[in-house]
Enzyme design. Structure first.
Site, PDB file in Angstrom:
ATOM      1  N   GLN A 204     -10.232  -2.355   2.706  1.00  0.00           N
ATOM      2  CA  GLN A 204      -9.725  -3.046   3.891  1.00  0.00           C
ATOM      3  C   GLN A 204      -9.638  -2.135   5.112  1.00  0.00           C
ATOM      4  OE1 GLN A 204      -5.894  -4.013   1.756  1.00  0.00           O
ATOM      5  NE2 GLN A 204      -5.013  -3.755   3.785  1.00  0.00           N
TER       6      GLN A 204
ATOM      7  N   GLY B 287       4.979  -9.917   4.142  1.00  0.00           N
ATOM      8  CA  GLY B 287       5.759  -9.867   5.375  1.00  0.00           C
ATOM      9  C   GLY B 287       5.111 -10.700   6.475  1.00  0.00           C
TER      10      GLY B 287
ATOM     11  N   MET C  93       0.852  -1.197   0.000  1.00  0.00           N
ATOM     12  CA  MET C  93       0.000   0.000   0.000  1.00  0.00           C
ATOM     13  C   MET C  93       0.889   1.249   0.000  1.00  0.00           C
ATOM     14  SD  MET C  93      -3.429  -0.886   2.071  1.00  0.00           S
ATOM     15  CE  MET C  93      -2.814  -0.539   3.696  1.00  0.00           C
ATOM     16  N   GLY C  94       2.141   1.092  -0.414  1.00  0.00           N
ATOM     17  CA  GLY C  94       3.038   2.240  -0.470  1.00  0.00           C
ATOM     18  C   GLY C  94       3.544   2.621   0.911  1.00  0.00           C
TER      19      GLY C  94
ATOM     20  N   SER D 177       4.199   1.097   8.365  1.00  0.00           N
ATOM     21  CA  SER D 177       3.936   2.424   7.785  1.00  0.00           C
ATOM     22  C   SER D 177       3.235   3.312   8.802  1.00  0.00           C
ATOM     23  CB  SER D 177       3.054   2.289   6.545  1.00  0.00           C
ATOM     24  OG  SER D 177       3.678   1.449   5.618  1.00  0.00           O
TER      25      SER D 177
ATOM     26  N   GLY E 170      11.014  -2.755   5.686  1.00  0.00           N
ATOM     27  CA  GLY E 170      10.281  -4.028   5.648  1.00  0.00           C
ATOM     28  C   GLY E 170       9.869  -4.356   4.217  1.00  0.00           C
ATOM     29  N   HIS E 171       9.258  -3.362   3.544  1.00  0.00           N
ATOM     30  CA  HIS E 171       8.862  -3.579   2.144  1.00  0.00           C
ATOM     31  C   HIS E 171      10.099  -3.833   1.274  1.00  0.00           C
ATOM     32  CE1 HIS E 171       5.536  -0.781   3.533  1.00  0.00           C
ATOM     33  NE2 HIS E 171       4.851  -1.811   3.088  1.00  0.00           N
TER      34      HIS E 171
ATOM     35  N   ASP F 240       2.409  -9.153   9.104  1.00  0.00           N
ATOM     36  CA  ASP F 240       0.962  -9.380   8.991  1.00  0.00           C
ATOM     37  C   ASP F 240       0.744 -10.898   8.922  1.00  0.00           C
ATOM     38  OD1 ASP F 240      -0.158  -6.619   8.755  1.00  0.00           O
ATOM     39  OD2 ASP F 240       1.293  -6.555   7.128  1.00  0.00           O
TER      40      ASP F 240
HETATM   41  O1  PAF Z   1      -0.091  -5.734   3.519  1.00  0.00           O
HETATM   42  C1  PAF Z   1      -0.510  -4.813   2.789  1.00  0.00           C
HETATM   43  O2  PAF Z   1       0.173  -3.826   2.544  1.00  0.00           O
HETATM   44  C2  PAF Z   1      -1.919  -4.920   2.210  1.00  0.00           C
HETATM   45  O3  PAF Z   1      -2.793  -5.538   3.095  1.00  0.00           O
HETATM   46  C3  PAF Z   1      -1.947  -5.616   0.839  1.00  0.00           C
HETATM   47  C4  PAF Z   1      -1.520  -7.071   0.943  1.00  0.00           C
HETATM   48  C5  PAF Z   1      -1.047  -4.887  -0.132  1.00  0.00           C
HETATM   49  C6  PAF Z   1      -3.368  -5.605   0.284  1.00  0.00           C
HETATM   50  O4  PAF Z   1      -3.853  -4.305   0.116  1.00  0.00           O
END
Ligand code: PAF
Length: 286
Positions: free
Chosen positions: A66, A152, A35-36, A191, A41-42, A155
């Protein structure tokens, strides 16, 4: 830093064309859905995808479905230009950053519900959250046609749910789960950490500390119920922290445990000030 030619697009057709061309060249395609507001981590997910795949695609989409009505959708950070330059530095091949109307065109009415896992822990505290996650991830997988997708461990429940969805819907993508990245003091990167004041950031350490407590106490032979009580006591004893759950669960089903198992996960969620944080740790006893 080494840079590479990177394409960006908001269009589904362009993603399909690029991925099809990559596959036609025999390349292995890795996808990192995000989600930017990218942090280390990303970037660790992107680096792992870069190591394992020939063609790496990152998606950036703040998925409205979500977020609950009282959650932080409107203030969720969206630093697109910074995110794109980070992706460029990590030699991502393509960034897909669709508009909301591309992902949710008028009249669309199909959702994906992953029964069971979607209604406990995170699901119980964030009704509808996992329906939003599974629906958008299914859409992304249908757009991207990746061999591997990277998520990751932070989550934890999300990656279990996505694995379940892929299995149940026979989606031909391999889910790769990458370790949690932490600041040196133990705070899991998120984030949402940008919302924390200095004082709250200090209080937020109670989450990773409660997981450490769980690991130590389980290793010392305590039963999960006693460990849960100790985790809760630690969280409740920390200023600015309002615990939402703290538990020791089966690592596959997330069923709360009365007795130790070989593969367990300690899960914790709390509000720190007005910021909701989660963390977890996999615990295996020899
Ligand atoms: O983990 C996230 O950033 C979001 O839940 C995902 C998997 C990109 C779905 O919108």
């Amino acid at each position: 830093m080494l840079t590479t030619e990177m394409n960006t697009t908001r269009l589904i057709e362009e993603v399909r064309d690029e991925v099809e061309a990559a596959r036609a060249r025999g390349l292995r395609v890795g996808c990192v859905p995000t989600m930017g507001a990218l942090h280390e981590g990303h970037l660790s997910l992107i680096r792992r995808a870069r190591q394992e795949c020939d063609y790496v695609l990152t998606t950036i989409f703040v998925n409205p479905t979500q977020f609950g009505p009282s959650e932080d959708l409107s203030k969720y950070p969206r630093p697109l230009e910074t995110d794109l330059s980070l992706c460029r530095e990590e030699q991502v091949d393509l960034v897909f950053h669709p508009d909301e109307s591309t992902m949710y065109p008028p009249g669309e009415s199909t959702v994906v519900d992953v029964g069971g896992l979607d209604s406990i822990w995170e699901g119980a505290h964030r009704p509808g959250h996992f329906r939003g996650v599974s629906t958008v991830v299914a859409k992304l997988f249908n757009i991207v046609w990746a061999h591997d997708a990277y998520f990751g461990q932070k989550d934890y429940q999300q990656q279990l749910l996505i694995r379940r969805m892929c299995k149940d819907l026979c989606l031909p993508v391999r889910i790769q789960t990458c370790p949690i990245v932490r600041d040196p003091d133990g705070l899991a990167l998120s984030s949402r950490n940008v919302y924390l004041s200095d004082e709250e950031r200090q209080s937020a350490l109670a989450l990773s500390q409660s997981l450490k407590l769980a690991r130590e106490q389980l290793a010392a032979g305590k039963e999960p119920s006693a460990v849960r009580a100790a985790m809760l006591e630690h969280l409740n004893g920390t200023s600015n922290v309002a615990e939402q759950y703290a538990t020791v669960a089966d690592a596959e089903t997330l069923e709360e445990l009365d007795h130790v198992r070989s593969e367990m996960v300690a899960l914790v969620a709390a509000k720190v000030g007005s910021t909701r944080l989660i963390d977890n740790e996999l615990i295996s006893l020899e």
